[in-house]
Design a protein around this motif. Structure first.
Motif, mmCIF file in Angstrom:
data_model
loop_
_atom_site.group_PDB
_atom_site.id
_atom_site.type_symbol
_atom_site.label_atom_id
_atom_site.label_comp_id
_atom_site.label_asym_id
_atom_site.label_seq_id
_atom_site.Cartn_x
_atom_site.Cartn_y
_atom_site.Cartn_z
ATOM 1 N N PHE A 121 -26.398 44.691 39.800
ATOM 2 C CA PHE A 121 -26.886 44.838 41.169
ATOM 3 C C PHE A 121 -27.357 46.275 41.381
ATOM 4 N N ARG A 122 -28.659 46.453 41.543
ATOM 5 C CA ARG A 122 -29.187 47.803 41.719
ATOM 6 C C ARG A 122 -30.601 47.765 42.285
ATOM 7 N N LEU A 123 -31.049 48.915 42.728
ATOM 8 C CA LEU A 123 -32.427 49.067 43.187
ATOM 9 C C LEU A 123 -33.134 49.944 42.164
ATOM 10 N N ILE A 124 -34.319 49.538 41.741
ATOM 11 C CA ILE A 124 -35.090 50.422 40.856
ATOM 12 C C ILE A 124 -36.493 50.573 41.423
ATOM 13 N N ASP A 125 -37.085 51.710 41.202
ATOM 14 C CA ASP A 125 -38.425 51.893 41.757
ATOM 15 C C ASP A 125 -39.488 51.599 40.702
ATOM 16 N N ARG A 126 -40.742 51.703 41.104
ATOM 17 C CA ARG A 126 -41.856 51.329 40.256
ATOM 18 C C ARG A 126 -41.892 52.110 38.930
ATOM 19 N N GLN A 127 -41.573 53.395 39.034
ATOM 20 C CA GLN A 127 -41.640 54.229 37.832
ATOM 21 C C GLN A 127 -40.651 53.728 36.765
ATOM 22 N N VAL A 128 -39.441 53.427 37.204
ATOM 23 C CA VAL A 128 -38.431 52.926 36.271
ATOM 24 C C VAL A 128 -38.839 51.549 35.759
ATOM 25 N N LEU A 129 -39.368 50.716 36.658
ATOM 26 C CA LEU A 129 -39.801 49.377 36.254
ATOM 27 C C LEU A 129 -40.897 49.477 35.203
ATOM 28 N N ASP A 130 -41.876 50.335 35.427
ATOM 29 C CA ASP A 130 -42.967 50.479 34.466
ATOM 30 C C ASP A 130 -42.449 50.959 33.112
ATOM 31 N N THR A 131 -41.456 51.836 33.138
ATOM 32 C CA THR A 131 -40.865 52.281 31.871
ATOM 33 C C THR A 131 -40.181 51.103 31.188
ATOM 34 N N PHE A 132 -39.445 50.331 31.991
ATOM 35 C CA PHE A 132 -38.729 49.170 31.450
ATOM 36 C C PHE A 132 -39.694 48.175 30.796
ATOM 37 N N LEU A 133 -40.863 47.992 31.435
ATOM 38 C CA LEU A 133 -41.817 47.004 30.926
ATOM 39 C C LEU A 133 -42.356 47.375 29.551
ATOM 40 N N GLN A 134 -42.174 48.631 29.175
ATOM 41 C CA GLN A 134 -42.657 49.042 27.858
ATOM 42 C C GLN A 134 -41.619 48.842 26.766
ATOM 43 N N PHE A 135 -40.415 48.396 27.140
ATOM 44 C CA PHE A 135 -39.369 48.228 26.132
ATOM 45 C C PHE A 135 -39.532 46.898 25.420
ATOM 46 N N PRO A 136 -39.733 46.914 24.119
ATOM 47 C CA PRO A 136 -39.887 45.645 23.420
ATOM 48 C C PRO A 136 -38.570 45.010 22.994
ATOM 49 N N GLU A 137 -37.428 45.677 23.179
ATOM 50 C CA GLU A 137 -36.201 45.126 22.600
ATOM 51 C C GLU A 137 -35.726 43.866 23.310
ATOM 52 N N LYS A 138 -35.010 43.029 22.553
ATOM 53 C CA LYS A 138 -34.649 41.710 23.063
ATOM 54 C C LYS A 138 -33.207 41.631 23.558
ATOM 55 N N HIS A 139 -32.246 41.958 22.693
ATOM 56 C CA HIS A 139 -30.845 41.804 23.071
ATOM 57 C C HIS A 139 -30.509 42.812 24.145
#
Ligand code: UDP
Ligand code: MG
Length: 329
Positions: free
Chosen positions: A157-175
């Motif tokens: 449960f958390r709030l994340i902003d666009r910058q963090v989301l965009d960084t997250f979207l670049q992560f290819p890892e699965k587990h």
């Protein structure tokens, strides 16, 4: 500012209608521009039907339906891959994390100019002793074992902003172990304290098996110490064996008459070394299994259908590598 709320749901027919009403009431009171993304994680009850009903009556309700149960972390990931807000809230469907604290989190995000506002549990009502105890031990040992220090008593449960989301979207890892991944990312993160409620209705969907899987993702995804443990155990057993060898030789030379067929010591040594070997092979297996899964590069989840997204696609296979075709802005 647009708010995206990502809600994973697995067999949540008992809570969904009440849950939706509470979310909508909070959003209306605050006058936010928002969307609610429900991810139906292969539910086998009426969850799909209820979500379709909600989506039909409200364009701001968007639904992703998985082809089967992929698990909570995958469901949240799918929601994140498909949201269009400037700020995203990850929250459970069961109202254990009350929607009423969202405005406070948004306010904290604004005031502190934070990138992530993670919710920390003050009190946890209605959860079994076993759950509280295992959670406590797990979070503390993960911090001990990991090279990185994670906030304790924090879920997804958390709030994340666009910058963090965009960084997250670049992560290819699965587990993924999302809560670990987000705190590992850095940026400006601030805690928000709240009291965790009881589940509104229904049973927990986190079975013991799912809890162990999540714990393994956290441990093996964020620590290399188990690998080193294999070396330490190896050294200890070599030293012990050496001592025993010396002792046996001593007996052989100075007390040959006292030597009886060494059944006990043989059994002990075999069991001890066998145990250590299996244990360390198991550790290697965990890591190799993870490498194997990553190299197969299968999608983390499969979306069977989607509702109220601008670009409708009947069956889309998500491939969340650096460029995610599922994402719709
Ligand atoms: N969930 C999911 N897939 C699963 C298990 C759980 O999407 O395989 C969802 C569930 O519907 C809920 C959230 O994850 O919205 C947290 O699950 P739950 O409340 O059962 O876990 P607990 O709060 O007991 O840890
Ligand atoms: Mg819950």
């Amino acid at each position: 500012m647009k708010l995206s709320i990502v809600i994973p749901c697995y067999n949540e027919q008992e809570v969904l209608p009440a849950s939706y009403d509470r979310f909508r009431a909070v959003m209306a009171a605050e006058g936010y521009d928002y969307e609610i993304i429900y991810v139906d994680d292969g539910s086998r009850d009426r969850t799909g039907e209820i979500l379709a009903g909600l989506a039909a009556g409200d364009r701001r309700v968007k639904v992703l339906t998985f082809s089967r149960n992929f698990g909570h972390q995958c469901a949240v990931t799918a929601g994140l891959h498909n949201c269009s807000g400037d700020v995203v809230i990850i929250i459970d469907a069961d109202l254990q994390d009350p929607p009423e604290v969202i405005p406070g989190m948004v306010e904290t995000w604004r005031r502190e100019q934070a990138n992530v506002v993670y919710a920390v549990r003050n009190k946890r009502k209605g959860e079994s002793r076993f759950k509280l105890w295992t959670a406590k031990i797990f979070y503390r040992s993960l911090n001990l074992l990991s090279d990185f220090s994670f906030p304790v008593d924090t879920g997804d449960f958390r709030l994340i902003d666009r910058q963090v989301l965009d960084t997250f979207l670049q992560f290819p890892e699965k587990h993924k172990y999302l809560r670990g991944l987000f705190s590992w990312m850095g940026y400006r993160q601030v805690p928000y304290y709240y009291d965790r409620d009881e589940r509104l209705a229904g049973q927990t969907k986190y079975t013991l098996r799912k809890m162990v899987k999540l714990a393994a993702a956290g441990l093996f995804g964020f620590s290399k110490k188990p690998l080193k443990l294999a070396i330490s155990l190896g050294v200890i057993s070599v030293v012990l064996s050496l001592a025993i060898v010396l002792w046996v030789l001593y007996l052989q030379i100075f007390a040959a008459d006292r030597i009886v067929p060494g059944w006990t010591s043989t059994i002990i040594i075999i069991l001890f070394l066998g145990g250590i070997q299996l244990f360390t092979i198991g550790i290697l297996g965990e890591y190799i299994g993870n490498i194997y899964d990553e190299t197969k590069n299968r999608p983390e989840y499969i979306v069977a259908h989607r509702l109220n997204f601008d670009r409708e696609a009947d069956c889309t296979v998500a491939r969340p590598s650096t460029e995610n075709p599922n994402r719709q802005d």
